[in-house]
Design an enzyme around this catalytic site. Structure first.
Site, PDB file in Angstrom:
ATOM      1  N   CYS A   9      -3.419   6.915   7.483  1.00 24.46           N
ATOM      2  CA  CYS A   9      -2.094   7.248   8.024  1.00 24.46           C
ATOM      3  C   CYS A   9      -2.163   7.393   9.539  1.00 24.46           C
ATOM      4  CB  CYS A   9      -1.573   8.547   7.409  1.00 24.46           C
ATOM      5  SG  CYS A   9      -1.232   8.427   5.646  1.00 24.46           S
ATOM      6  N   CYS A  46       0.823  -1.211   0.000  1.00 23.89           N
ATOM      7  CA  CYS A  46       0.000   0.000   0.000  1.00 23.89           C
ATOM      8  C   CYS A  46       0.852   1.254   0.000  1.00 23.89           C
ATOM      9  CB  CYS A  46      -0.907   0.050   1.221  1.00 23.89           C
ATOM     10  SG  CYS A  46      -2.081  -1.283   1.284  1.00 23.89           S
TER      11      CYS A  46
END
Lengths: 402, 307
Positions: free
Chosen positions: B106, B35
């Site tokens: 994140c 990713c």
């Protein structure tokens, strides 16, 4: 210092001469080209001139083979859907794994509608296997759609040969040439290409105009039906400013074709050599021996592309990346993955795409700016040690979830 | 480009606590290289008090991944492990003055790195229960995995239900095609088929804040005689304008919603006749408060005309 634009495969600056040419068509030349009176008549002639200029750059036999559309994506969709509509008994499409989303996403949708899509694979340099291609050319195939040049790596595909192969089997051949037109000389009259897509804003024309080249005699079904515009093949009042601008842009592209392939290519080569010499663990992706003169795609290992772009942008340098983050998707560029580039490099790919406006001074500035940016980000990277990648990086740092 | 807050930019351009802590006694590695983001968090914990004395990060990732890592290390320093574990991913995002929906993962990665590091310090095995899928609803940052899990757990079968359970699709509604595709697959997997109007629920745009739509004031119900008079009155009102153009209109018959008129003079046979009819019809619809159709008398079906 002025900003440096090295993202010309995304879009280009409208040439000032193009802007000058099209401006009157916003004001005094506002007529509808279909109208009989003077207001429309002059606009009609301007469109005719633009059509001939597009015909010239493509080397098309007839100007009636040029259909103006709104963009490259519309041209791609029109071509592929027309081929399917005109040949309902044929249920297969051949394309490549590295096409632009304009073709790939349409094909993926068509799969859900019952069509079979064959995606040609590429090798580590992004080259196709023509034997695999030949084996797929059967009577079930409605259309082949293969890009002339790849937008991310600049790698050029043998579309002339592939078109011959398709044509000899009676199969329609379409090419998305949005990156190639203006950079690669073309003479479609001597080719077996049946359909070809252009996007205006990739060659210094405005956004919102494109072209579908449709070889005379190739069976066609319009995407947009309605008015008689474009000989009934694309209804909708003409985008006169865009069309006039594209005509001028094609004229200018013809004039600059040689410059693009000599001077721009030199700048690109200098950029590549300068960066590779200064940055360890970086390499060129795609096929450096057969690519567009303006494009270089460099993978910076162990760091991520968006972070590189943000730091470059802070210094006024514009480029683009194949990282997952820049697109908001979960996977890095499908082009990089198709070439087998490992994740630790694929996320760190940066595409520099030049134009005739770039200068040697700009290129030197970029060569100076990039190495410290890469070094700064590598300092933060868990894959990077004191002076180089940690030993066995993929094993030394193997995070918990995959 | 992303709409990053000034705080995100500051933590990206000048990250705090970058690099590994030299004498760390807790390490947490999380993320996914496929990713494109991965993070190693190193902590120095005082054994007696469990206070985090120092924290450092090493991150492979984009601007917001680096900023989230930097923020996390700032937030945990000086806290005890238990206090630090109370930090949620939203706290990290808030510390940064928000993150774009596509980038919320994140902050999730930051929180997980912390959990992993604490587990490492305590000699426990940290089990990651987080799986990330493709982002479907950008308004509320809901991904594919979350939608599928919720559909399975609650046996959902419509877009509206998915919105009610997950919020996905409750904003701009442009992800409804994606949600329908997921529903099609999930329903097929449990042997059903997705029909947009399953269980009689209304499909379509779900409005979180439904605007009250003013219903057109219902015209007072006219009895048949009043209705005829009203129609005649409207036509009379239109005649002067038509006569000015050398034409005229005359009421011939009324058959339910069909109002038959005779266009005479310049109007009859003129290419503008159709437009005139549309104008007359519009006026009648407004005045009567009901839908009617104005039809030239000449086009009246013969059997009715003769009846």
């Amino acid at each position: 210092m002025a900003d440096i634009y090295l993202d010309n495969n995304a879009t280009t600056m409208c040439d000032p001469e193009v802007v000058q040419e099209l401006m009157p068509f916003f004001s005094e030349q506002f007529g509808n080209p279909s109208s009989l009176h003077n207001f429309g008549n002059k606009v009609g002639f301007a469109i005719k001139k633009a059509r001939q200029s597009v015909q010239n750059i493509l080397g098309a036999e007839h100007d009636s083979e040029i259909i103006f559309t709104s963009c490259g994506s519309e041209s791609d969709s029109t071509a592929i859907l027309s081929a399917l509509k005109a040949q309902p008994e044929r249920k297969e499409i051949i394309t490549t794994v590295v096409e632009h989303p304009a073709v790939l996403n349409l094909c993926e949708f068509l799969e859900t509608e019952g069509y079979t899509v064959h995606k040609l694979k590429v090798d580590g340099k992004g080259n196709l296997d023509l034997d695999e291609y030949a084996s797929l050319l059967t009577d079930n195939v409605a259309v082949v759609s293969v890009m002339w040049a790849n937008n991310e790596t600049g790698t050029i595909f043998p579309v002339l040969e592939m078109a011959e192969m398709a044509d000899s089997k009676g199969i329609m051949f379409h090419t998305d040439a949005v990156q190639a037109v203006g950079k690669i000389p073309m003479n479609l009259a001597d080719s077996k290409i049946h359909m070809l897509s252009i996007s205006g804003h990739k060659l210094h024309a405005p956004k919102g105009v494109g072209v579908l080249y449709l070889r005379r005699g190739v069976r066609f079904r319009p995407l947009l039906r309605g008015g008689h515009q474009e000989r009934g093949r694309r209804a909708g009042t003409e985008n006169t400013t865009g069309i006039v601008g594209l005509g001028k842009a094609c004229e200018l592209a013809m004039e600059h074709m040689e410059y693009e392939n000599t001077e721009v290519a030199k700048l690109r080569d200098r950029l590549q050599e300068g960066i590779l010499a200064a940055v360890p663990h970086s390499f060129v992706t795609g096929n450096p021996d057969n690519r567009l003169p303006n494009t270089v795609n460099i993978a910076f290992e162990y760091i991520e592309g968006e972070a590189i772009l943000l730091l470059m942008n802070k210094q006024g340098i514009a480029a683009s990346s194949g990282s997952a983050c820049t697109s908001g998707s979960l996977e890095p560029s499908h082009v990089m993955r198709a070439m087998g580039i490992p994740y630790t490099a694929a996320h760190g790919t940066v595409r520099f795409s030049l134009s005739r406006y770039n200068t040697p001074e700009e290129i030197e500035r970029v060569i100076e700016a990039v190495p410290p940016i890469v070094a700064q980000l590598r300092k933060l990277s868990p894959y990077w040690g004191e002076n180089g990648p940690v030993e066995n990086p993929e094993e030394a740092f193997a995070p918990v979830y995959a | 480009m992303w709409d990053y807050s000034e705080t995100v930019k500051e933590h990206f351009y000048n990250p705090k606590n970058a690099g590994a802590v030299g004498d760390a006694n807790a390490v947490g590695d999380v993320g996914s290289i496929s990713c494109g983001d991965a993070l190693r968090l190193t902590l120095k914990v005082e054994p007696e008090t469990e206070i985090i004395l120092d924290a450092g990060f090493q991150t492979f990732g984009c601007g917001s991944a680096i900023a989230s890592s930097s923020a996390l290390t700032e937030m945990v320093k000086g806290k005890t492990l238990d206090q630090a574990l109370e930090i949620s991913n939203q706290d990290i995002a808030d510390f940064l003055d928000g993150l774009p929906p596509e980038k919320m993962h994140c902050s999730v990665m930051g929180r997980e790195a912390l959990q992993a590091a604490v587990a490492n310090y305590r000699g426990e095995v940290w089990e990651d229960d987080h799986e990330e899928g493709a982002l479907i609803c950008k308004c509320f940052a809901i991904d594919d995995v979350m939608i599928r899990d919720t559909i399975r757990a609650n046996n959902l079968s419509t877009v509206e239900e998915v919105t009610n359970y997950t919020k996905a699709g409750g904003g701009c509604s442009s992800c409804h095609e994606g949600i329908e595709n997921i529903l099609t697959e999930e329903l097929a997997a449990r042997g059903e088929s997705f029909t947009p109007n399953a269980v009689g629920k209304k499909e379509g745009v779900v409005r979180l804040n439904p605007k009250k739509e003013e219903a057109a004031p219902a015209a007072a119900k006219l009895n048949p005689v009043q209705r005829i008079l009203k129609i005649q009155q409207v036509l009379e009102g239109l005649r002067p304008a038509l006569q000015a153009d050398g034409g005229d209109v005359e009421l011939m018959d009324i058959e339910g919603k069909n109002i038959y008129v005779k266009l005479v003079g310049a109007c009859n046979g003129c290419q503008m006749a159709a437009m005139t009819l549309v104008g007359v019809q519009q006026k009648l619809i407004e005045e009567l408060g009901e839908f009617v159709k104005v039809i030239p008398h000449t086009e009246r079906p013969v059997e009715i005309a003769g009846a």
